[in-house]
Design an enzyme around this catalytic site. Sequence first.
Site, PDB file in Angstrom:
ATOM      1  N   GLY A  12       2.618   2.437  10.669  1.00  0.00           N
ATOM      2  CA  GLY A  12       3.893   3.389  10.472  1.00  0.00           C
ATOM      3  C   GLY A  12       4.386   3.854  11.866  1.00  0.00           C
ATOM      4  N   ASN A  14       0.651  -0.954  -0.073  1.00  0.00           N
ATOM      5  CA  ASN A  14      -0.077   0.072   0.087  1.00  0.00           C
ATOM      6  C   ASN A  14       0.917   1.031  -0.024  1.00  0.00           C
ATOM      7  OD1 ASN A  14      -1.644   2.070   0.582  1.00  0.00           O
ATOM      8  ND2 ASN A  14      -2.393   1.481   2.612  1.00  0.00           N
ATOM      9  N   TRP A  15       1.036   2.098  -1.058  1.00  0.00           N
ATOM     10  CA  TRP A  15       1.949   3.194  -1.021  1.00  0.00           C
ATOM     11  C   TRP A  15       1.405   4.310  -0.604  1.00  0.00           C
ATOM     12  CZ3 TRP A  15       4.126   2.789  -6.951  1.00  0.00           C
ATOM     13  CH2 TRP A  15       4.927   1.783  -6.926  1.00  0.00           C
ATOM     14  N   LYS A  16       0.113   4.196  -0.233  1.00  0.00           N
ATOM     15  CA  LYS A  16      -0.487   5.533   0.447  1.00  0.00           C
ATOM     16  C   LYS A  16      -0.060   6.678  -0.496  1.00  0.00           C
ATOM     17  CE  LYS A  16      -0.136   3.210   4.818  1.00  0.00           C
ATOM     18  NZ  LYS A  16       0.158   3.343   6.190  1.00  0.00           N
ATOM     19  N   GLY A  59       2.771  -1.336   4.088  1.00  0.00           N
ATOM     20  CA  GLY A  59       2.983   0.333   3.806  1.00  0.00           C
ATOM     21  C   GLY A  59       4.404   0.714   3.508  1.00  0.00           C
ATOM     22  N   GLY A  60       5.123   1.383   4.378  1.00  0.00           N
ATOM     23  CA  GLY A  60       6.204   2.019   4.252  1.00  0.00           C
ATOM     24  C   GLY A  60       7.437   1.058   3.681  1.00  0.00           C
ATOM     25  N   GLU A  98      -5.404  -4.850  10.363  1.00  0.00           N
ATOM     26  CA  GLU A  98      -4.270  -3.862  10.669  1.00  0.00           C
ATOM     27  C   GLU A  98      -4.521  -3.011  11.874  1.00  0.00           C
ATOM     28  OE1 GLU A  98      -2.499  -2.594   6.772  1.00  0.00           O
ATOM     29  OE2 GLU A  98      -3.992  -1.101   7.172  1.00  0.00           O
ATOM     30  N   SER A 107       3.526  -2.140  10.019  1.00  0.00           N
ATOM     31  CA  SER A 107       4.866  -2.375  10.533  1.00  0.00           C
ATOM     32  C   SER A 107       5.503  -3.705   9.999  1.00  0.00           C
ATOM     33  CB  SER A 107       5.447  -2.088  11.738  1.00  0.00           C
ATOM     34  OG  SER A 107       5.149  -0.757  12.196  1.00  0.00           O
ATOM     35  N   HIS A 119      -9.295   1.539   4.823  1.00  0.00           N
ATOM     36  CA  HIS A 119      -8.344   1.517   5.648  1.00  0.00           C
ATOM     37  C   HIS A 119      -8.351   2.543   6.644  1.00  0.00           C
ATOM     38  CE1 HIS A 119      -3.907   2.537   6.320  1.00  0.00           C
ATOM     39  NE2 HIS A 119      -3.652   1.566   5.731  1.00  0.00           N
ATOM     40  N   GLU A 164      -6.589   4.852   7.711  1.00  0.00           N
ATOM     41  CA  GLU A 164      -6.381   6.456   7.568  1.00  0.00           C
ATOM     42  C   GLU A 164      -7.566   6.891   6.716  1.00  0.00           C
ATOM     43  OE1 GLU A 164      -2.620   5.533   5.652  1.00  0.00           O
ATOM     44  OE2 GLU A 164      -1.769   4.935   7.452  1.00  0.00           O
TER      45      GLU A 164
HETATM   46  P1  13P Z   1       3.264   0.478   7.659  1.00  0.00           P
HETATM   47  O1  13P Z   1       3.701  -0.947   7.123  1.00  0.00           O
HETATM   48  O2  13P Z   1       3.909   1.650   7.048  1.00  0.00           O
HETATM   49  O3  13P Z   1       3.057   0.256   8.871  1.00  0.00           O
HETATM   50  O4  13P Z   1       1.794   0.701   6.987  1.00  0.00           O
HETATM   51  C1  13P Z   1       0.857  -0.452   6.953  1.00  0.00           C
HETATM   52  C2  13P Z   1      -0.452  -0.157   6.168  1.00  0.00           C
HETATM   53  O5  13P Z   1      -1.195   0.704   6.799  1.00  0.00           O
HETATM   54  C3  13P Z   1      -0.661  -0.849   5.149  1.00  0.00           C
HETATM   55  O6  13P Z   1      -2.082  -0.665   4.510  1.00  0.00           O
END
Ligand code: 13P
Length: 250
Positions: A174, A9-11, A235-236, A168, A214, A96, A98
Amino acid sequence: MRKPLMAGNWKMFKTPEQTTAFFEKFLPLVEKSAHCEILVCAPFVDLPAAVIAAAGSSVGVGGQNLHWSTGDGAFTGEVSGPMLKAVGCRSVIIGHSERRQFFGETDATVLQRTKAALASGLQPVVCVGEMLADREAGKTNLVLETQLRGGVFSLTPEEFTAVVIAYEPVWAIGTGKTATPEIAADAHKFIREQIRAHYGDAAASSTRILYGGSVKPDNVKSLMAQPDIDGALVGGASLDPISFASIVNF
Ligand code: 13P
């Protein structure tokens, strides 16, 4: 059984040019990774570049949200399921944390979006997860049950077969604070029991439940060793081709 799904997930990261550069490095590293499905969920503007770059590979491309209407309409700033499908997406992330925290997403809109994704031929990756305060108050299962009930459990059994769930925990996103494999395993087991209660044994044993929060190259193996964890939503660590490839190849 369940084929693992390793999804990035590149956000709100990367331009089209950076997307192309990512795939140039990433694809050779996962060329032989037939043990799992691979998905990259990119920002809307990057999707054409991602689809072109991934063509001919087994890597799928997905969006990170979609509107709940499957037709065209006066919805400034929104993108529909048929649009995602037309650009070459296979999947879409829905609900998600967020989006729930910052953009007013509710279980009711998650359900509407999930129906729109299914009607558009997209695989919905529906996210659920508790906040730290919920966990500390002993309400994790209650939150998960509520989100599942409101977000997906009114789908027909046939519709539900296409759904992927992503667990999640919000406190792990994050923050570098991954859930321990045991904490994640408990939540995944609970989610699978809920699926069993609503849709029966076959659905419970075929639905994939991804863990997100994470996930890194050095913790993915212990997470994937848990019987109810069927993949990761990263994510990251999915932004860098080498680190995402090493997660894919756990
Ligand atoms: P991180 O891997 O950066 O913690 O993000 C997880 C996430 O929200 C994937 O959708």
